[in-house]
Design an enzyme around this catalytic site. Structure first.
Site, PDB file in Angstrom:
ATOM      1  N   ILE A 221       0.778  -1.123  -0.214  1.00  0.00           N
ATOM      2  CA  ILE A 221      -0.204  -0.018  -0.074  1.00  0.00           C
ATOM      3  C   ILE A 221       0.858   0.651   0.012  1.00  0.00           C
ATOM      4  CG2 ILE A 221      -1.366   1.514   1.340  1.00  0.00           C
ATOM      5  CD1 ILE A 221      -2.955  -1.710   2.590  1.00  0.00           C
TER       6      ILE A 221
ATOM      7  N   ASP B 208      13.003   2.929  11.183  1.00  0.00           N
ATOM      8  CA  ASP B 208      12.579   1.693  11.247  1.00  0.00           C
ATOM      9  C   ASP B 208      11.763   2.510  12.616  1.00  0.00           C
ATOM     10  OD1 ASP B 208      11.011   0.686  13.767  1.00  0.00           O
ATOM     11  OD2 ASP B 208      13.307  -1.046  13.869  1.00  0.00           O
TER      12      ASP B 208
ATOM     13  N   ASN C  58       1.735   4.503   7.401  1.00  0.00           N
ATOM     14  CA  ASN C  58       1.604   3.315   6.714  1.00  0.00           C
ATOM     15  C   ASN C  58       2.458   2.181   7.408  1.00  0.00           C
ATOM     16  OD1 ASN C  58       0.453   1.460   4.580  1.00  0.00           O
ATOM     17  ND2 ASN C  58       2.702   1.598   4.389  1.00  0.00           N
TER      18      ASN C  58
ATOM     19  N   LYS D  67       4.371  13.388  16.043  1.00  0.00           N
ATOM     20  CA  LYS D  67       5.436  14.096  16.852  1.00  0.00           C
ATOM     21  C   LYS D  67       6.448  14.869  15.609  1.00  0.00           C
ATOM     22  CE  LYS D  67       8.855  13.725  20.830  1.00  0.00           C
ATOM     23  NZ  LYS D  67       7.545  14.856  22.018  1.00  0.00           N
TER      24      LYS D  67
ATOM     25  N   SER E 242      -5.040   2.882   9.787  1.00  0.00           N
ATOM     26  CA  SER E 242      -5.824   1.317  10.293  1.00  0.00           C
ATOM     27  C   SER E 242      -6.012   0.111   9.614  1.00  0.00           C
ATOM     28  CB  SER E 242      -6.461   1.828  10.952  1.00  0.00           C
ATOM     29  OG  SER E 242      -6.970   0.973  12.117  1.00  0.00           O
TER      30      SER E 242
ATOM     31  N   TYR F 292      -2.616  -7.470  16.622  1.00  0.00           N
ATOM     32  CA  TYR F 292      -3.396  -6.439  15.226  1.00  0.00           C
ATOM     33  C   TYR F 292      -4.388  -5.496  16.007  1.00  0.00           C
ATOM     34  CZ  TYR F 292      -2.968  -5.124  10.984  1.00  0.00           C
ATOM     35  OH  TYR F 292      -3.633  -4.381   8.939  1.00  0.00           O
TER      36      TYR F 292
ATOM     37  N   LYS G 131      -4.497  -2.130  15.865  1.00  0.00           N
ATOM     38  CA  LYS G 131      -5.409  -0.930  14.593  1.00  0.00           C
ATOM     39  C   LYS G 131      -6.121  -0.465  15.214  1.00  0.00           C
ATOM     40  CE  LYS G 131      -2.739  -1.635  10.855  1.00  0.00           C
ATOM     41  NZ  LYS G 131      -1.765  -0.927  10.445  1.00  0.00           N
TER      42      LYS G 131
HETATM   43  P1  NDP Z   1       3.880  -5.136   3.250  1.00  0.00           P
HETATM   44  O1  NDP Z   1       4.344  -6.236   4.713  1.00  0.00           O
HETATM   45  O2  NDP Z   1       4.117  -4.974   1.811  1.00  0.00           O
HETATM   46  O3  NDP Z   1       3.955  -3.362   3.659  1.00  0.00           O
HETATM   47  C1  NDP Z   1       3.852  -2.962   5.531  1.00  0.00           C
HETATM   48  C2  NDP Z   1       5.234  -1.896   4.811  1.00  0.00           C
HETATM   49  O4  NDP Z   1       5.639  -1.640   6.393  1.00  0.00           O
HETATM   50  C3  NDP Z   1       6.596  -2.498   4.277  1.00  0.00           C
HETATM   51  O5  NDP Z   1       6.684  -1.232   3.185  1.00  0.00           O
HETATM   52  C4  NDP Z   1       7.365  -2.586   5.318  1.00  0.00           C
HETATM   53  O6  NDP Z   1       8.259  -2.153   4.648  1.00  0.00           O
HETATM   54  C5  NDP Z   1       6.956  -1.801   6.527  1.00  0.00           C
HETATM   55  N1  NDP Z   1       7.623  -1.323   7.950  1.00  0.00           N
HETATM   56  C6  NDP Z   1       7.265  -3.319   8.642  1.00  0.00           C
HETATM   57  N2  NDP Z   1       7.779  -2.297   9.804  1.00  0.00           N
HETATM   58  C7  NDP Z   1       8.195  -1.444   9.796  1.00  0.00           C
HETATM   59  C8  NDP Z   1       8.954  -0.545  11.008  1.00  0.00           C
HETATM   60  N3  NDP Z   1       9.339  -1.232  12.385  1.00  0.00           N
HETATM   61  N4  NDP Z   1       9.564   0.499  10.103  1.00  0.00           N
HETATM   62  C9  NDP Z   1       9.285   0.613   8.883  1.00  0.00           C
HETATM   63  N5  NDP Z   1       8.959   0.373   8.355  1.00  0.00           N
HETATM   64  C10 NDP Z   1       8.508  -0.889   8.294  1.00  0.00           C
HETATM   65  O7  NDP Z   1       1.707  -4.659   3.995  1.00  0.00           O
HETATM   66  P2  NDP Z   1       0.625  -3.586   3.392  1.00  0.00           P
HETATM   67  O8  NDP Z   1       0.800  -3.259   2.591  1.00  0.00           O
HETATM   68  O9  NDP Z   1      -0.321  -4.494   3.293  1.00  0.00           O
HETATM   69  O10 NDP Z   1       1.024  -3.292   4.563  1.00  0.00           O
HETATM   70  C11 NDP Z   1       0.464  -1.857   4.662  1.00  0.00           C
HETATM   71  C12 NDP Z   1       0.206  -1.310   6.341  1.00  0.00           C
HETATM   72  O11 NDP Z   1      -1.536  -1.932   6.188  1.00  0.00           O
HETATM   73  C13 NDP Z   1       0.070  -1.834   7.503  1.00  0.00           C
HETATM   74  O12 NDP Z   1       0.330  -0.664   8.451  1.00  0.00           O
HETATM   75  C14 NDP Z   1      -1.217  -2.922   7.331  1.00  0.00           C
HETATM   76  O13 NDP Z   1      -0.898  -3.546   8.445  1.00  0.00           O
HETATM   77  C15 NDP Z   1      -2.382  -2.129   6.677  1.00  0.00           C
HETATM   78  N6  NDP Z   1      -2.907  -3.234   6.763  1.00  0.00           N
HETATM   79  C16 NDP Z   1      -3.102  -3.578   5.189  1.00  0.00           C
HETATM   80  C17 NDP Z   1      -4.360  -4.649   4.766  1.00  0.00           C
HETATM   81  C18 NDP Z   1      -3.586  -5.918   3.975  1.00  0.00           C
HETATM   82  O14 NDP Z   1      -5.224  -6.392   3.891  1.00  0.00           O
HETATM   83  N7  NDP Z   1      -2.699  -5.772   3.293  1.00  0.00           N
HETATM   84  C19 NDP Z   1      -5.434  -4.722   5.835  1.00  0.00           C
HETATM   85  C20 NDP Z   1      -5.686  -3.094   7.001  1.00  0.00           C
HETATM   86  C21 NDP Z   1      -4.826  -2.315   6.896  1.00  0.00           C
HETATM   87  P3  NDP Z   1      10.690  -2.707   5.619  1.00  0.00           P
HETATM   88  O15 NDP Z   1       9.501  -3.828   5.734  1.00  0.00           O
HETATM   89  O16 NDP Z   1      11.272  -2.143   4.354  1.00  0.00           O
HETATM   90  O17 NDP Z   1      10.849  -1.732   6.927  1.00  0.00           O
END
Ligand code: NDP
Length: 257
Positions: free
Chosen positions: A18, A63, A90, A125, A143, A158, A162
């Site tokens: 996303i 991070d 996100n 922040k 969320s 989770y 959220k």
């Molecule tokens: P992905 O796993 O493709 O994306 C998650 C992203 O979060 C990655 O770019 C990852 O990058 C990053 N990330 C995770 N942990 C950290 C961290 N500690 N610091 C910085 N970046 C971080 O999944 P989605 O695109 O689906 O998820 C994006 C958001 O959408 C999330 O918040 C998820 O909960 C939410 N969401 C997704 C749904 C779905 O069905 N897919 C439904 C509802 C909500 P990297 O590993 O490089 O750090």
């Protein structure tokens, strides 16, 4: 003229899914992009996609659970572009699935809360102090449908994280509405991404059962469909939308479970 020409958008978790789709949509509308995520290679691939489109982007290894990383992320964006107009918080992880509450370990609980909840708070922040008071800045926090109703798949940590993102979003909207910096949340349903990948061994059947139950449209969402809504929430077309939670779920929230 493009909708976001001359503007700057920072996207946490922009290295895939996303976040990546959102970065591309903002770039297509002329925004300068900052990608913040932990994986450098994946982030740089997104940067390259944007540069290939004729856009402007850079990435910063971040991070979101670490205060110093988040501060550096915002500082790097200001150093690069001199301003911050839109922030999309996100970044998130799924944490333990199919795990009843008593079986969640303290380590798992702390990890998901520090990324999904504290990460959003820390990001806001630092973003809020960097955003201008010209009335056009906006934040969108990501969320989930599980932020508006209970998780039915042993996904309580989770879901709790959220739900908390929504409480934080609404409270922040009240705090900054008079500037205004508009602060909204999106609540996506099951969306194809690395997190929700039905091609993973054994996953297809499980996800199909969830989709049949959750989506009135009986299909997964696409990352681009969530990105479109995020971009709209940041646009002038949403100028009176503040503290809201927009469901992008094919009708999941019309159902209790
Ligand atoms: P992905 O796993 O493709 O994306 C998650 C992203 O979060 C990655 O770019 C990852 O990058 C990053 N990330 C995770 N942990 C950290 C961290 N500690 N610091 C910085 N970046 C971080 O999944 P989605 O695109 O689906 O998820 C994006 C958001 O959408 C999330 O918040 C998820 O909960 C939410 N969401 C997704 C749904 C779905 O069905 N897919 C439904 C509802 C909500 P990297 O590993 O490089 O750090």
């Amino acid at each position: 003229m493009k909708m976001f020409a001359g503007k700057v958008a920072l996207i946490t978790g922009g290295s895939s899914g996303i976040g990546e789709a959102t970065a591309i949509q903002f770039a297509k509308e002329g925004a300068n992009i900052a990608i913040a995520a932990r994986r450098t290679k994946e982030s740089e691939l997104v940067v390259k996609r944007i540069l290939d489109l004729g856009g402007n982007a850079f990435s910063i290894k971040t991070d979101v659970s670490l205060s110093q990383d988040v501060e550096a992320m915002v500082d790097a964006t200001l150093n690069q572009y001199g301003q911050l107009d839109y922030a999309i918080n996100n970044a998130g992880i799924a944490g333990p699935r199919c795990t009843p509450v008593a079986d969640i370990s303290e380590e798992q609980w702390d990890e998901i809360m520090s990324i999904n909840l504290k990460g959003v708070w820390l990001s806001m922040k630092h973003e809020l102090r960097a955003m201008g008071n010209n009335g056009e800045a906006a934040i969108v926090n990501v969320s989930s449908i599980y932020g508006t109703k209970p998780s039915d798949i042993g996904h309580a940590a989770y879901s709790a994280s959220k739900h908390a993102v929504i409480g934080l979003t609404k409270s922040a909207a009240a705090d900054y509405g008079n500037i205004p910096i508009r602060i909204n949340a999106v609540a996506p349903g099951f969306t194809l991404s690395e997190m929700v990948n039905p091609d993973r061994p054994g996953a297809a059947e499980r996800y199909q059962a969830l989709i049949s139950r959750h989506s009135s449209m009986n299909r997964f969402g696409k990352a681009e469909e969530v990105a479109n809504a995020i971009v709209w929430l940041c646009s002038k077309n949403a100028s009176y939308v503040n503290g809201s939670v927009l469901s992008i779920d094919g009708g999941s929230t019309t159902r209790l479970y």
